[in-house]
Design an enzyme around this catalytic site. Structure first.
Site, mmCIF file in Angstrom:
data_model
loop_
_atom_site.group_PDB
_atom_site.id
_atom_site.type_symbol
_atom_site.label_atom_id
_atom_site.label_comp_id
_atom_site.label_asym_id
_atom_site.label_seq_id
_atom_site.Cartn_x
_atom_site.Cartn_y
_atom_site.Cartn_z
ATOM 1 N N ARG A 79 0.820 -1.217 0.000
ATOM 2 C CA ARG A 79 0.000 0.000 0.000
ATOM 3 C C ARG A 79 0.855 1.269 0.000
ATOM 4 N NH1 ARG A 79 -1.982 1.041 4.550
ATOM 5 N NH2 ARG A 79 -2.628 -1.088 4.999
ATOM 6 N N TYR A 132 -15.871 17.711 -14.126
ATOM 7 C CA TYR A 132 -16.305 16.309 -14.189
ATOM 8 C C TYR A 132 -17.399 16.073 -13.163
ATOM 9 C CZ TYR A 132 -15.814 11.226 -14.546
ATOM 10 O OH TYR A 132 -16.036 9.897 -14.745
ATOM 11 N N ASP A 205 -7.493 19.516 -13.547
ATOM 12 C CA ASP A 205 -7.699 18.192 -14.109
ATOM 13 C C ASP A 205 -7.386 18.321 -15.599
ATOM 14 O OD1 ASP A 205 -8.754 15.920 -15.338
ATOM 15 O OD2 ASP A 205 -10.336 15.688 -13.845
ATOM 16 N N LYS A 230 -7.738 7.304 -19.266
ATOM 17 C CA LYS A 230 -8.049 7.860 -20.578
ATOM 18 C C LYS A 230 -6.805 7.876 -21.467
ATOM 19 C CE LYS A 230 -11.914 8.421 -18.359
ATOM 20 N NZ LYS A 230 -12.301 9.648 -17.675
HETATM 21 C C1 LIG Z 1 -12.800 9.939 -16.371
HETATM 22 C C2 LIG Z 1 -12.499 11.217 -15.724
HETATM 23 C C3 LIG Z 1 -12.293 11.309 -14.342
HETATM 24 C C4 LIG Z 1 -12.429 10.114 -13.432
HETATM 25 O O1 LIG Z 1 -11.428 9.183 -13.704
HETATM 26 P P1 LIG Z 1 -11.598 7.611 -13.412
HETATM 27 O O2 LIG Z 1 -10.282 7.057 -13.834
HETATM 28 O O3 LIG Z 1 -12.741 7.129 -14.249
HETATM 29 O O4 LIG Z 1 -11.873 7.469 -11.956
HETATM 30 C C5 LIG Z 1 -11.959 12.536 -13.814
HETATM 31 N N1 LIG Z 1 -11.858 13.632 -14.587
HETATM 32 C C6 LIG Z 1 -12.063 13.597 -15.920
HETATM 33 C C7 LIG Z 1 -11.935 14.838 -16.710
HETATM 34 C C8 LIG Z 1 -12.383 12.390 -16.530
HETATM 35 O O5 LIG Z 1 -12.593 12.361 -17.847
#
Ligand SMILES: *Cc1c(COP(=O)(O)O)cnc(C)c1O
Length: 416
Positions: A79, A132, A205, A230
């Site tokens: 962890r 998001y 983000d 992504k």
């Molecule tokens: C998909 C996404 C998230 C969340 O990410 P996960 O890996 O699905 O938990 C956060 N911010 C943005 C802009 C996203 O596209």
């Protein structure tokens, strides 16, 4: 590593903070070359815990640990850290021009861990409205229960953003660029400057941006976050998240991860390291294809409006041009149709899968009204700016001509 940058004729980041190009860093960033068995890829160190040779070895480790971070060169428990995970953290840090990065089990684990570990009761956040959905939900419900308040301001309204900052109480400005699904871009330099003036920290983000297209830290942003699920992973086969920033802050966040528990597993970290090696190649191709697709759609009679920051018609085109190398692989557009005919168009597309998510090698398409906002009525969706005829097209690495031909034939389904 003695790789020389060489003559680089590509468009460079406006505030360049990295020594090498995107492709060199994708392949070699964070690489220390001290691999077991002389393997070239970072091996999957599939273990939950780590053994000590004897009690003296254990005592030596504990003493070194108590002196500070990073000197012991070994792990204690799964962890707290893992060599495969560390390799990915080094690569993301190199790509973002960051001192350090810390990897999580998902993008949401990255966001929630950062906020939970840094906000005291009574703190206040300022957030832009195009964030998001789950990040908003976390701040507006979970953090609210802990006595942490969030003020939401319109993306692009920098006066409202500055006015929302409460002296001594506001800890973070949290924003995204580009946003989902309208690809709004916030002026990173301006947000960093406003935040500095008020001694507030900033979180961006940058999932839709990727370090190939923009480097938020180079403008003075404090933390950059990605859903590595992504573009960074890039193959729709793993979930992960990452936060990059200054060494002391990331080190504190790594300690918090050891408590909150959102570490990524070694298998996913391996897949992410493998995916990252082609990040530069993939995103460059996705940038190019998305621009062509956006230009095609903008001239098509069955398309009412296209949202792509690379088009002069986008409200944030000037900001995007200022701070981005390419404009990313997502194109959103409104077709001439209603909920049903838009679905017919989506069903007529042959190449993309109908799925949430984005950023991978396979193109994905979705109708946000039915994917993320299914439980809402048309009127409720309009209140949050989601039209029934909106389509989000997350472009993969297929050939642009094929994607355009596919769109062209599928748009005919709007008039059966
Ligand atoms: C998909 C996404 C998230 C969340 O990410 P996960 O890996 O699905 O938990 C956060 N911010 C943005 C802009 C996203 O596209």
């Amino acid at each position: 590593m003695t790789v020389k940058p060489g003559e680089n004729t590509e468009k460079q980041h406006p505030k360049r903070t990295r020594k090498m190009g995107k492709n060199t860093l994708s392949v070699h960033g964070g690489d220390n070359r001290a691999r077991a068995h002389q393997a070239i890829p970072m091996p999957i160190v599939q273990t939950a815990t780590y053994a000590f040779a004897d009690t003296a070895d254990l005592i030596d480790f504990m003493q070194q640990k108590s002196w500070g971070d990073g000197i012991h060169g070994r792990e204690e428990y799964g962890r707290y850290g893992n060599p495969t995970v560390k390799a990915v953290e080094g690569k993301v840090a190199a790509l973002e021009g960051a001192e350090d990065a810390v990897l999580f089990s998902s993008g949401m684990a990255a966001i929630t861990s950062l906020l939970l570990s840094s906000l005291p009761t009574g703190a206040h956040l300022v957030m832009t409205d195009d964030c998001y959905r789950r990040t908003r939900q976390f701040c507006l419900s979970f953090l609210k229960r802990l006595g942490i308040e969030t003020t939401i301001v319109a993306t692009g309204d920098y006066d409202a953003l500055e006015a929302a900052i409460e002296p001594k109480r506001t800890r973070f400005i949290i924003s995204e660029s580009p946003t989902n699904p309208y690809l709004r871009c916030v002026d990173l330099e301006l947000i960093a400057e406003i935040a500095k003036r008020h001694k507030v920290q900033t979180i961006i983000d940058s999932t839709f941006g990727t370090p190939v297209n923009q480097l938020p830290l180079s403008y003075g942003i404090d933390y950059v976050i990605h859903s590595a699920t992504k573009y960074l992973g890039g193959h729709h086969d793993l979930l992960a998240g990452v936060v990059a920033g200054r060494k002391s802050r990331i080190s504190a966040l790594r300690d918090a991860r050891g408590v909150l528990g959102g570490i990524v597993d070694p298998q996913s970290a391996y897949l992410l390291e493998r995916g990252l090696k082609t990040l530069g190649l993939r995103v460059s191709q996705q940038n190019e294809t998305a621009l062509k697709v956006a230009q095609f759609l903008e001239t098509h009679p069955d398309v009412e409006r296209v949202w792509y920051p690379g088009l002069p018609s986008h409200p944030d085109h000037a900001i995007a041009q200022k701070q981005m190398i390419g404009f990313g692989g997502v194109v959103s557009f409104e077709v001439r149709g209603d909920l049903q005919s838009t679905s017919r168009f989506i069903d007529a597309m042959d190449i993309p899968y109908i799925a949430p998510s984005l950023g991978g090698v396979d193109s994905l398409i979705e109708q946000p009204a039915l994917m993320s906002y299914f439980e809402k009525t048309t009127e409720e969706r309009l209140e949050v700016g989601i039209k029934d005829n909106l389509v989000r097209f997350a472009i993969g690495v297929e050939d642009a001509v094929d994607l355009i031909a596919d769109l062209d034939q599928a748009l005919k389904a709007l008039h059966p």
